[in-house]
Design an enzyme around this catalytic site. Structure first.
Site, PDB file in Angstrom:
ATOM      1  N   HIS A 163       0.857  -1.207   0.000  1.00 58.24           N
ATOM      2  CA  HIS A 163       0.000   0.000   0.000  1.00 58.24           C
ATOM      3  C   HIS A 163       0.889   1.254   0.000  1.00 58.24           C
ATOM      4  O   HIS A 163       0.834   2.087   0.908  1.00 58.24           O
ATOM      5  CB  HIS A 163      -0.849  -0.080   1.271  1.00 58.24           C
ATOM      6  CG  HIS A 163      -2.007   0.852   1.392  1.00 58.24           C
ATOM      7  ND1 HIS A 163      -1.895   2.220   1.312  1.00 58.24           N
ATOM      8  CD2 HIS A 163      -3.321   0.607   1.633  1.00 58.24           C
ATOM      9  CE1 HIS A 163      -3.091   2.774   1.502  1.00 58.24           C
ATOM     10  NE2 HIS A 163      -3.977   1.815   1.701  1.00 58.24           N
ATOM     11  N   GLU A 265      -0.957   1.395  -5.222  1.00 53.14           N
ATOM     12  CA  GLU A 265      -0.797   0.125  -4.511  1.00 53.14           C
ATOM     13  C   GLU A 265      -0.807  -1.064  -5.470  1.00 53.14           C
ATOM     14  O   GLU A 265      -1.590  -1.100  -6.412  1.00 53.14           O
ATOM     15  CB  GLU A 265      -1.954  -0.032  -3.510  1.00 53.14           C
ATOM     16  CG  GLU A 265      -2.106   1.180  -2.610  1.00 53.14           C
ATOM     17  CD  GLU A 265      -3.431   1.199  -1.864  1.00 53.14           C
ATOM     18  OE1 GLU A 265      -3.950   0.118  -1.538  1.00 53.14           O
ATOM     19  OE2 GLU A 265      -3.952   2.295  -1.618  1.00 53.14           O
TER      20      GLU A 265
END
Ligand code: TA6
Length: 291
Positions: A163, A265
């Site tokens: 992320h 991400e």
């Protein structure tokens, strides 16, 4: 907090030292080509700066270093699920204590790997045995690879994400391109949309690109650079900026700090990966600075 200049607890090699902040150990890498810091809490990269460059990774000035929480910014490891489908949000890996496994270095850079295995606590919330290894290749480029292995006697499946929070000059002045056309808009109840291959920002943005292409390019003119993000082992590219109201509501983000970050991400979102006993899967992201 000046994390980069914390006192050294132990020196492991010319390029790798261990320091500690609020009880959290950080593997600090200082090499002629790049510097980086990796928190053992979360297996979480918290800075990466190629020599002569601005920081590539964004870390919240209000990030909380607390073993009960995930660190805001850096490269959180969302695993074994993505999002709020179960508790804790984005899985337990980013709240877990990882173990330093290996480090090695040469003139090209430094490789650091950490591991995380199931414990009684993880099996209480996710009843499967696993071995995770995350590898950080730190040099002119950064590659983060998460290999998940099923060490149980039955099959299990997982989703997740690397992320990554990127440091940008001004969110209103960047463009993100190359991630494909089709996306689910999480700000509109996951509405399926097309035409999203060039993205600029003027409001909260939370999109799951479902046919992700490579590389995703963050064009940051004010920083006079492009960040190229090349993902593997994923089935989605998630792009997120919380904008102001959400930032204000989050205790670990300064009110205006959304202005200098964007998440791109490498995610497993659409189709969970199923692993039979002994099988492995690698999810990765490679980040290149282009002038
Ligand atoms: O990846 C985007 C996202 O899932 C957003 O929906 C947003 O909630 C963000 O991640 C941050 O989640 P966190 O649990 O770290 O607050």
């Amino acid at each position: 907090m000046d994390l980069r200049n914390l006192p050294t607890i132990s020196a492991l090699s010319d390029a790798v030292t261990i320091c500690e902040f609020q009880g959290i150990k950080i593997v600090r890498v200082i090499h002629q080509l790049a510097e980086a810091g990796i928190s053992l809490h979360g297996g979480h990269l918290i800075w990466y700066k190629p020599a002569g460059e601005k920081d590539v990774i964004w870390l919240s000035e209000k990030a909380e270093f607390d073993t009960a929480k995930a660190i805001r910014g850096g490269v959180p490891v969302c695993w074994p699920w993505f999002g709020k489908v179960a508790t804790p949000s984005h899985g337990f890996a980013r709240n877990s204590q990882w173990t330093l496994n290996q480090h090695r270095e040469n003139e090209q850079g430094v490789i650091v790997s950490l591991t995380l295995e199931d414990t009684e606590a993880t099996r209480a919330i996710w009843p499967n045995k696993f071995h995770n290894e995350i590898t950080f290749e730190i040099g002119r480029e950064l590659t983060v690879s998460l290999t998940s292995t099923n060490t149980d006697k039955h099959s299990w499946s997982f989703t997740g994400a690397l992320h990554t929070y990127f440091n940008v000059a001004a969110i209103g002045d960047i463009a993100v391109t190359g991630m494909g056309e089709a996306y689910l808009d999480s700000t509109k109840g996951n509405e399926a949309c097309t035409g999203g291959n060039t993205l600029t920002f003027n409001a909260e943005t939370d999109r799951v690109y479902t046919s992700p292409a490579n590389p995703v390019v963050i064009d940051d003119k004010a920083h006079q650079r492009q960040l190229l993000v090349t993902n593997q082992g994923h089935d989605a590219a998630v792009i997120w900026n919380p904008w102001q109201a959400l930032s204000v509501s989050m205790g670990d983000m300064a009110d205006n700090s959304f202005e200098t970050m964007v998440c791109v991400e490498s995610a497993i979102h659409e189709q969970a990966i199923e692993l039979a006993p002994g099988e492995s899967h690698t999810l990765s992201t490679q980040i290149t600075v282009q002038k």
